[in-house]
Design a protein around this motif. Structure first.
Motif, PDB file in Angstrom:
ATOM      1  N   ARG A 197      -9.218   3.228   0.110  1.00 56.38           N
ATOM      2  CA  ARG A 197      -9.326   1.766   0.886  1.00 56.38           C
ATOM      3  C   ARG A 197     -10.042   2.306   2.534  1.00 56.38           C
ATOM      4  N   LEU A 198     -10.478   3.498   2.543  1.00 55.38           N
ATOM      5  CA  LEU A 198     -11.508   3.779   3.697  1.00 55.38           C
ATOM      6  C   LEU A 198     -12.778   3.919   2.967  1.00 55.38           C
ATOM      7  N   ASN A 199     -13.346   2.717   2.649  1.00 58.42           N
ATOM      8  CA  ASN A 199     -14.471   2.397   2.191  1.00 58.42           C
ATOM      9  C   ASN A 199     -15.510   1.626   2.369  1.00 58.42           C
ATOM     10  N   ARG A 200     -15.657   1.880   3.940  1.00 51.93           N
ATOM     11  CA  ARG A 200     -16.588   1.165   4.746  1.00 51.93           C
ATOM     12  C   ARG A 200     -17.963   1.951   5.154  1.00 51.93           C
ATOM     13  N   HIS A 202       0.731  -1.222  -0.036  1.00 51.47           N
ATOM     14  CA  HIS A 202      -0.089  -0.029   0.194  1.00 51.47           C
ATOM     15  C   HIS A 202       0.793   1.248  -0.077  1.00 51.47           C
ATOM     16  N   SER A 253      -5.983   2.411   5.236  1.00 48.87           N
ATOM     17  CA  SER A 253      -7.253   1.517   5.303  1.00 48.87           C
ATOM     18  C   SER A 253      -8.129   1.871   6.628  1.00 48.87           C
ATOM     19  N   THR A 254      -7.583   2.776   7.291  1.00 49.45           N
ATOM     20  CA  THR A 254      -7.986   3.197   8.593  1.00 49.45           C
ATOM     21  C   THR A 254      -7.849   4.641   9.083  1.00 49.45           C
ATOM     22  N   CYS A 268      -1.811   4.482   0.600  1.00 53.83           N
ATOM     23  CA  CYS A 268      -3.111   3.845   0.624  1.00 53.83           C
ATOM     24  C   CYS A 268      -3.551   3.423   2.036  1.00 53.83           C
ATOM     25  N   GLU A 299      -4.542   4.655  10.689  1.00 53.03           N
ATOM     26  CA  GLU A 299      -3.197   4.454   9.775  1.00 53.03           C
ATOM     27  C   GLU A 299      -3.034   5.582   9.100  1.00 53.03           C
TER      28      GLU A 299
END
Length: 475
Positions: A98-101, A21, A51-52, A49, A55
């Protein structure tokens, strides 16, 4: 990619989020380095990239240690170069894809909590699955992200009823320039406990911190939506028609889009399957939509009474109401294909501006005349969200003139004519696209010294190292 970052920075980033990433290969980084309009191409030492939010915070702390500037990026669909790095190779792109929730959907509170990298169309779909409406609607909704929408305070076609993205947001989660996470994800309509930090970050284009999640408002799904096209003799008549429509339909009026005759002629030229909707030419066309909580029959009855009155008063010269969903979609396709038709016609000088609604007719008349005097034959592509005063006021080269040298010769002069006129009418040089790097000088030129000084004071207080998207919004 010509990285000028110390290898220790890349090693620390790899330790924080994993080697897969931290992108450094030119083939992998290229899609992140050029803006959607291909106006700007930058360079970067890496594309990061996470994801949280944690991060993201870790990467911000690492960037602070190494004095590496970060350029936050969502779907990379911005129109002002706000998510493109400079050419130095010393900055890092921080992609939030990637923060896609979707963290939560609360139908009783009419809210949805989503991370910054969630695509707008996904928010709409998840709201619909819960029997709710998320009303933000943009041409790029299949690829733009909520983080980007918030960072530019995007508008779209529903502002008349639902407001800009700022009005649709109740709370934020933000990583500060110091690498701390502010949890402001409160789904409250009333919270009067201090400074409104949320509104500072919205529209700041990542220059004060990085939005990682948001609580967004939902609305009841309408029982029916009815769409119509109305032909009018002038922008002044369109304003009178807007007032009449608001009196007849009240809050049911959710869309009121103005399109000049040339806009639709251009669409028909490059997309011949999309026919001009009336037998005779008309100076202006309005696309209006009602969203009714009662029934389609009720909405159609309101439309019929509105059109009868407008025709009797001479405001409207002709009108057609969509008979079905396919025809309604066809009306909207006409509006949405205007930018595509412009692109097919050739390069043009674009302006995303706002003026008080009551001044739109005067602004168009005065500015059209000034441009015609400066460049005889220049073709005006004027369209936009009349209900909130936002116009896309674009200048196309005269017929048969090569667009590239036209832009080189006239862009600066056309910008000055348009923006001076906007300023005279107490408007804004950017309505829904943001400032980015495209309008940084114009925005500063037309703001007062007091306003610019206050903005710089905020920037220095939040981001003293100037590592949050430097060179955007402010110099």
């Amino acid at each position: 990619m010509n990285s000028v970052a110390p290898s220790s920075f890349l090693v620390a980033c790899t330790d924080a989020i994993g080697a897969a990433h931290v992108l450094t290969d030119p083939h992998d980084t290229a899609p992140y380095l050029t803006d959607w309009r291909r106006r700007y191409t930058g360079n970067a030492c890496a594309v990061l990239c996470p994801s949280t939010a944690e991060e993201v915070a870790a990467l911000v702390r690492i960037a602070n240690q190494h004095r590496i500037a970060l350029v936050p990026q969502g779907g990379n669909t911005g129109l002002a170069g706000g998510a493109t790095p400079d050419e130095s190779g010393a900055q890092a792109v921080l992609s939030l894809k990637r923060l896609n929730r979707v963290r939560d959907v609360d139908p009783h509170n009419n809210t949805i909590t989503v991370e910054a990298g969630v695509v707008l169309a996904e928010v709409q779909a998840r709201a619909a699955a819960a029997g709710r409406l998320f009303p933000l609607s943009l041409a790029a909704q299949g690829s733009c992200t909520i983080g980007g929408n918030l960072s530019t305070n995007a508008g779209g076609t529903g502002v008349l009823r639902y407001g800009n993205t700022r009005e649709l947001c109740l709370g934020l989660e933000v990583v500060t320039p110091q690498g701390e996470v502010w949890d402001g994800l409160r789904g409250l309509r009333k919270d009067n406990t201090g400074y409104d930090l949320r509104d500072l970050f919205i529209g700041a284009e990542g220059t004060l911190g990085i939005i990682t999640a948001a609580v967004m408002k939902l609305h009841p799904q309408p029982a029916a939506q009815v769409t119509a096209l109305a032909a009018l003799p002038s922008p002044h008549a369109a304003l009178d028609f807007l007032s009449l429509a608001q009196r007849h339909t009240g809050p049911l009026l959710t869309g009121f889009e103005l399109m000049s005759d040339f806009c639709l002629r251009l669409v028909n030229r490059h997309f011949p399957q999309m026919r001009y909707p009336f037998a005779e030419p008309h100076a202006q066309i309005v696309l209006l939509e009602l969203s009714d909580s009662e029934s389609e029959e009720h909405a159609r009855a309101l439309f019929e009474r509105l059109m009868e009155t407008a025709l009797e008063d001479g405001l409207v010269e002709d009108a057609v109401v969509a008979e079905n969903l396919a025809q309604s979609r066809g009306f909207w396709n006409l509006r949405e294909h205007i930018p595509l038709a412009q692109a097919e016609e050739g390069l043009n000088i674009k302006h995303d501006i706002a003026v008080p609604i009551s001044r739109i007719g005067h602004f168009i008349e005065e500015t059209d005349a000034a441009i015609a005097k400066a460049v005889p034959g220049a073709r005006m592509v004027t369209f936009g969200h009349l209900g909130d005063g936002n116009l896309h006021y674009n200048v196309q080269a005269p017929e048969g003139v090569d667009a590239k040298p036209f832009l080189a010769q006239y862009q600066s002069a056309m910008n000055r004519i348009v923006y001076d006129s906007v300023h005279r009418h107490r408007g804004s040089v950017s309505a829904e696209h943001g400032v980015g790097q495209l309008k940084i000088d114009e925005a500063a030129h037309y703001k007062s010294d007091v306003e610019v000084r206050l903005m710089k004071t905020l920037k220095a207080a939040f981001d003293p190292l100037n590592l949050m998207n430097p060179g955007k919004v402010l110099r």
